[in-house]
Design an enzyme around this catalytic site. Structure first.
Site, PDB file in Angstrom:
ATOM      1  N   CYS A  82     -52.031  40.500  19.250  1.00  0.00           N
ATOM      2  CA  CYS A  82     -50.857  40.900  20.035  1.00  0.00           C
ATOM      3  C   CYS A  82     -50.794  40.146  21.379  1.00  0.00           C
ATOM      4  CB  CYS A  82     -50.824  42.415  20.190  1.00  0.00           C
ATOM      5  SG  CYS A  82     -49.148  43.004  20.400  1.00  0.00           S
ATOM      6  N   HIS A 173     -52.147  45.097  15.467  1.00  0.00           N
ATOM      7  CA  HIS A 173     -53.441  45.499  16.038  1.00  0.00           C
ATOM      8  C   HIS A 173     -54.449  45.871  14.941  1.00  0.00           C
ATOM      9  CE1 HIS A 173     -52.451  45.906  20.385  1.00  0.00           C
ATOM     10  NE2 HIS A 173     -51.217  45.963  19.896  1.00  0.00           N
ATOM     11  N   GLU A 175     -57.521  46.264  15.207  1.00  0.00           N
ATOM     12  CA  GLU A 175     -58.572  47.119  15.788  1.00  0.00           C
ATOM     13  C   GLU A 175     -58.180  48.596  15.748  1.00  0.00           C
ATOM     14  OE1 GLU A 175     -56.411  45.363  17.421  1.00  0.00           O
ATOM     15  OE2 GLU A 175     -55.990  46.164  19.404  1.00  0.00           O
TER      16      GLU A 175
HETATM   17  N1  GLN Z   1     -45.790  43.312  25.000  1.00  0.00           N
HETATM   18  C1  GLN Z   1     -47.113  42.896  25.358  1.00  0.00           C
HETATM   19  C2  GLN Z   1     -47.085  41.546  26.066  1.00  0.00           C
HETATM   20  O1  GLN Z   1     -46.074  40.947  26.176  1.00  0.00           O
HETATM   21  C3  GLN Z   1     -48.014  42.825  24.140  1.00  0.00           C
HETATM   22  C4  GLN Z   1     -48.225  44.206  23.583  1.00  0.00           C
HETATM   23  C5  GLN Z   1     -49.541  44.418  22.909  1.00  0.00           C
HETATM   24  O2  GLN Z   1     -50.514  43.661  23.064  1.00  0.00           O
HETATM   25  N2  GLN Z   1     -49.602  45.499  22.182  1.00  0.00           N
HETATM   26  O3  GLN Z   1     -48.081  41.081  26.502  1.00  0.00           O
END
Ligand code: GLN
Length: 197
Positions: A82, A173, A175
């Site tokens: 992410c 995610h 994890e």
């Molecule tokens: N929206 C977050 C970002 O731009 C990422 C979100 C996440 O890691 N769950 O960094």
């Protein structure tokens, strides 16, 4: 060789502890990386989800962390999840921000909007029975992949798990779910890259 592999998890912000716990379930003891000098003690790094702008700010104000991480990600195996995927990308949109550039992808931050701020889906992946549980939290969308990037899973027609050489990234995610396929494939990929070296 792989059993002696030292894995680190970037621990400035975000879900680093969940990664540590997931690795523990696979009997892998990882170390938390808080400072640039810790990078020299590991062979591979996980950059967790969280807030990429916050991580970027912390990296840039902690000595030479940003510069040293930039060198690390181009030399050693990394997994970005992410926000971690956003940091590893070569181009970031919505808005544009600095990135490490070890994965030839363009990501659009917060691309799924509010409805996917926190949702669980099932996606298609190349492994297991072909399906994978996906937790999206304000996830980015991979809107471009370079020719060297392989798509390992997709959702709604977009890549969500990609790899380029020794670099891997997911927009979901891993994890936060019980399925450890992403970690297993990442470790397998490291082994493969080492044997081809
Ligand atoms: N929206 C977050 C970002 O731009 C990422 C979100 C996440 O890691 N769950 O960094």
């Amino acid at each position: 060789m792989i059993s002696s592999l030292s894995i680190g998890v970037l621990a400035l912000q975000g879900s680093y502890d969940a990664h540590l716990q997931s690795l523990k379930k696979l009997s892998i003891v990882a170390r938390l990386i808080h400072r640039p000098e810790h990078l020299a003690t590991i062979d591979a790094l996980i950059i967790p989800g969280g807030e990429s702008t916050a991580m970027l700010e912390l990296l840039k104000k902690t000595g030479s962390f940003w510069e040293e991480l930039q060198q690390f990600v181009h030399k050693k195996p990394c997994l970005g999840t992410c926000a971690g995927a956003i940091l590893l990308a070569s181009n970031v949109e919505n808005p544009a921000q600095d990135c490490l550039g070890s994965l030839d992808i363009t990501v659009k931050r917060n691309a799924y909007g509010r409805q996917l701020q926190s949702s669980i889906h099932s996606g298609k992946c190349k492994y297991d029975d072909g399906s994978i549980e996906l937790v999206f939290i304000r996830a980015p969308k991979i809107v471009r992949i370079g020719p060297a990037v392989e798509v390992l899973a997709e959702h709604d027609g977009s890549p969500i798990w990609v790899k380029q050489g020794q670099t891997m990234a997911t927009t979901f995610h891993p994890e936060l779910t019980l399925n450890k396929i992403v970690y297993k494939k990442w470790i397998e990929n490291i082994k493969h890259e080492i044997s081809n070296f």
